[in-house]
Design a protein around this motif. Structure first.
Motif, PDB file in Angstrom:
ATOM      1  N   LYS A 170       0.805  -1.230   0.000  1.00 16.49           N
ATOM      2  CA  LYS A 170       0.000   0.000   0.000  1.00 16.49           C
ATOM      3  C   LYS A 170       0.837   1.279   0.000  1.00 16.49           C
ATOM      4  O   LYS A 170       0.421   2.287  -0.575  1.00 16.49           O
ATOM      5  N   ALA A 171       2.024   1.257   0.628  1.00 23.02           N
ATOM      6  CA  ALA A 171       2.870   2.453   0.610  1.00 23.02           C
ATOM      7  C   ALA A 171       3.437   2.683  -0.782  1.00 23.02           C
ATOM      8  O   ALA A 171       3.512   3.820  -1.259  1.00 23.02           O
ATOM      9  N   ARG A 172       3.806   1.601  -1.463  1.00 18.86           N
ATOM     10  CA  ARG A 172       4.344   1.744  -2.813  1.00 18.86           C
ATOM     11  C   ARG A 172       3.270   2.182  -3.797  1.00 18.86           C
ATOM     12  O   ARG A 172       3.577   2.757  -4.840  1.00 18.86           O
ATOM     13  N   ALA A 173       2.019   1.932  -3.466  1.00 14.00           N
ATOM     14  CA  ALA A 173       0.921   2.366  -4.335  1.00 14.00           C
ATOM     15  C   ALA A 173       0.809   3.890  -4.366  1.00 14.00           C
ATOM     16  O   ALA A 173       0.182   4.452  -5.270  1.00 14.00           O
ATOM     17  N   LYS A 174       1.400   4.564  -3.383  1.00 10.01           N
ATOM     18  CA  LYS A 174       1.326   6.028  -3.314  1.00 10.01           C
ATOM     19  C   LYS A 174       2.422   6.718  -4.127  1.00 10.01           C
ATOM     20  O   LYS A 174       2.397   7.936  -4.293  1.00 10.01           O
ATOM     21  N   GLU A 175       3.381   5.958  -4.609  1.00 11.78           N
ATOM     22  CA  GLU A 175       4.510   6.547  -5.324  1.00 11.78           C
ATOM     23  C   GLU A 175       4.121   7.008  -6.724  1.00 11.78           C
ATOM     24  O   GLU A 175       3.304   6.377  -7.399  1.00 11.78           O
ATOM     25  N   ARG A 176       4.726   8.117  -7.176  1.00 17.17           N
ATOM     26  CA  ARG A 176       4.663   8.523  -8.564  1.00 17.17           C
ATOM     27  C   ARG A 176       5.810   7.837  -9.332  1.00 17.17           C
ATOM     28  O   ARG A 176       6.671   7.206  -8.744  1.00 17.17           O
ATOM     29  N   PHE A 177       5.823   7.997 -10.649  1.00 13.72           N
ATOM     30  CA  PHE A 177       6.972   7.527 -11.421  1.00 13.72           C
ATOM     31  C   PHE A 177       8.235   8.256 -10.961  1.00 13.72           C
ATOM     32  O   PHE A 177       9.262   7.639 -10.707  1.00 13.72           O
ATOM     33  N   PHE A 178       8.151   9.596 -10.881  1.00 13.20           N
ATOM     34  CA  PHE A 178       9.244  10.413 -10.368  1.00 13.20           C
ATOM     35  C   PHE A 178       8.881  10.791  -8.937  1.00 13.20           C
ATOM     36  O   PHE A 178       7.971  11.588  -8.711  1.00 13.20           O
ATOM     37  N   SER A 179       9.586  10.223  -7.970  1.00 11.79           N
ATOM     38  CA  SER A 179       9.253  10.408  -6.564  1.00 11.79           C
ATOM     39  C   SER A 179      10.323  11.264  -5.886  1.00 11.79           C
ATOM     40  O   SER A 179      11.470  10.848  -5.723  1.00 11.79           O
ATOM     41  N   HIS A 180       9.921  12.461  -5.487  1.00 11.88           N
ATOM     42  CA  HIS A 180      10.852  13.438  -4.924  1.00 11.88           C
ATOM     43  C   HIS A 180      11.315  13.049  -3.524  1.00 11.88           C
ATOM     44  O   HIS A 180      10.535  12.557  -2.707  1.00 11.88           O
ATOM     45  N   ARG A 181      12.602  13.257  -3.249  1.00  9.95           N
ATOM     46  CA  ARG A 181      13.172  13.093  -1.913  1.00  9.95           C
ATOM     47  C   ARG A 181      13.839  14.411  -1.509  1.00  9.95           C
ATOM     48  O   ARG A 181      14.504  15.050  -2.326  1.00  9.95           O
ATOM     49  N   ASP A 182      13.649  14.815  -0.250  1.00  3.55           N
ATOM     50  CA  ASP A 182      14.230  16.085   0.197  1.00  3.55           C
ATOM     51  C   ASP A 182      15.726  15.946   0.458  1.00  3.55           C
ATOM     52  O   ASP A 182      16.328  14.900   0.198  1.00  3.55           O
ATOM     53  N   GLU A 183      16.324  17.005   1.004  1.00  2.00           N
ATOM     54  CA  GLU A 183      17.782  16.997   1.195  1.00  2.00           C
ATOM     55  C   GLU A 183      18.239  15.986   2.230  1.00  2.00           C
ATOM     56  O   GLU A 183      19.429  15.677   2.333  1.00  2.00           O
TER      57      GLU A 183
END
Length: 302
Positions: free
Chosen positions: A139-152
């Motif tokens: 279910k957590a991976r279902a929330k991902e976009r193709f391009f998934s942003h990560r902060d610093e």
């Protein structure tokens, strides 16, 4: 009416994402574990950039508790596709005091990979990491976009995802930030196996039936052959030789097997079609809490 098949559409979509990643980022890497999803992703990348070599290295986060068969396959595959291999070592992270190894019979290095991954990304200045995660897995991976942003800090905020209307991907980032990219987002476990069959992709023998010494713990069939799973005294007499295979391959301490006589890819496809449990249902690391995967991903996990 288009004659394109379902697998051809998924292949085309994944190749488009791979090429967009190469175009938008300065120094991407492809996460590679020797598991079937990362194998398919790397296979697609070879198609996407043929006849050139892959325009990015394969990145493996080595827990030190990997199945030997997966490591042998990894080294063979890297030579086969003429790729560069970058390895981040969890053992080195432990030795350097970056992480503390878990203790007890349920100890696993799986969660420790997060720090090693983030340190490796920082060391090599990777600005995007391609991963084989699929939305149907968990279910957590279902929330991902193709391009998934990560902060610093390498953290993921599921509530702050960028829209991807008409497959337009926004790879803009600030200094120190990076992206995780998931070309197989719309694939299912069945799609992966059907594609492996279509392309005749070789796999580690872990995915097919074999005899292995197994201990059953909390409903999970865990490996008792490599020595990575710490056995309680009362468990040592309960180790059994079983006919099993693995649906997913990761750290040996938390990767559960399934009873299986599937010798061929056709056998596996039929078995997956009849399965009533997801492949992540065999993973002990996902059962530590209701939100185990999402919590790890927020911290920077794959």
């Amino acid at each position: 009416m288009s004659d394109i098949t379902h697998l051809q559409f998924l292949e085309s979509e994944a190749i488009y994402v791979l090429r967009e990643t190469a175009a938008q980022f300065t120094k991407p890497a492809m996460l590679f574990s020797g598991g079937k999803d990362s194998i398919v992703m790397a296979w697609l990348a070879r198609k996407a950039f043929h006849p050139s070599k892959l325009p990015f290295p394969l990145l493996h986060i080595d827990t030190g508790h990997n199945f030997p068969e997966a490591m042998t396959y990894r080294d063979w595959f890297v030579k086969e596709v003429r790729a560069e291999l970058v390895v981040g070592s969890v053992q080195k992270s432990i030795d350097d005091g970056r992480v503390v190894e878990e203790r007890g019979h349920n100890a696993s290095r799986n969660k420790l990979q997060t720090v090693t991954l983030l340190d490796t990304i920082e060391e090599h200045q990777f600005d995007a990491c391609l991963g084989g995660g699929r939305r149907d897995e968990e279910k957590a991976r279902a929330k991902e976009r193709f391009f998934s942003h990560r902060d610093e800090f390498g953290q993921w905020d599921p509530k702050n995802q960028r829209p991807e209307l008409w497959n337009i991907f926004n790879g803009r980032k600030n200094f120190g930030e990076h992206f995780r990219v998931f070309p197989l987002s719309n694939w299912t476990e069945m799609d992966v196996w059907q594609y492996i069959r279509q392309e005749e992709i070789p796999l580690p023998n872990l995915y097919f039936t074999h005899q292995r010494r197994i201990i059953e713990r909390h409903g999970q069939l865990l490996d008792a052959e490599t020595g990575f799973v710490t056995l309680l005294e009362e468990e040592k007499a309960k180790v059994k030789e079983m006919t099993i295979r693995f649906r997913t391959v990761g750290d040996a301490t938390c990767t559960g097997a399934v009873l299986s006589d599937a010798k061929t890819i056709d056998d596996v496809v039929a078995e997956v079609a009849a399965a009533r449990q997801t492949e992540r249902g065999t993973r002990a690391d996902d059962k530590r809490s209701e939100t185990a995967m999402e919590d790890r991903k927020k911290e920077g996990y794959f």
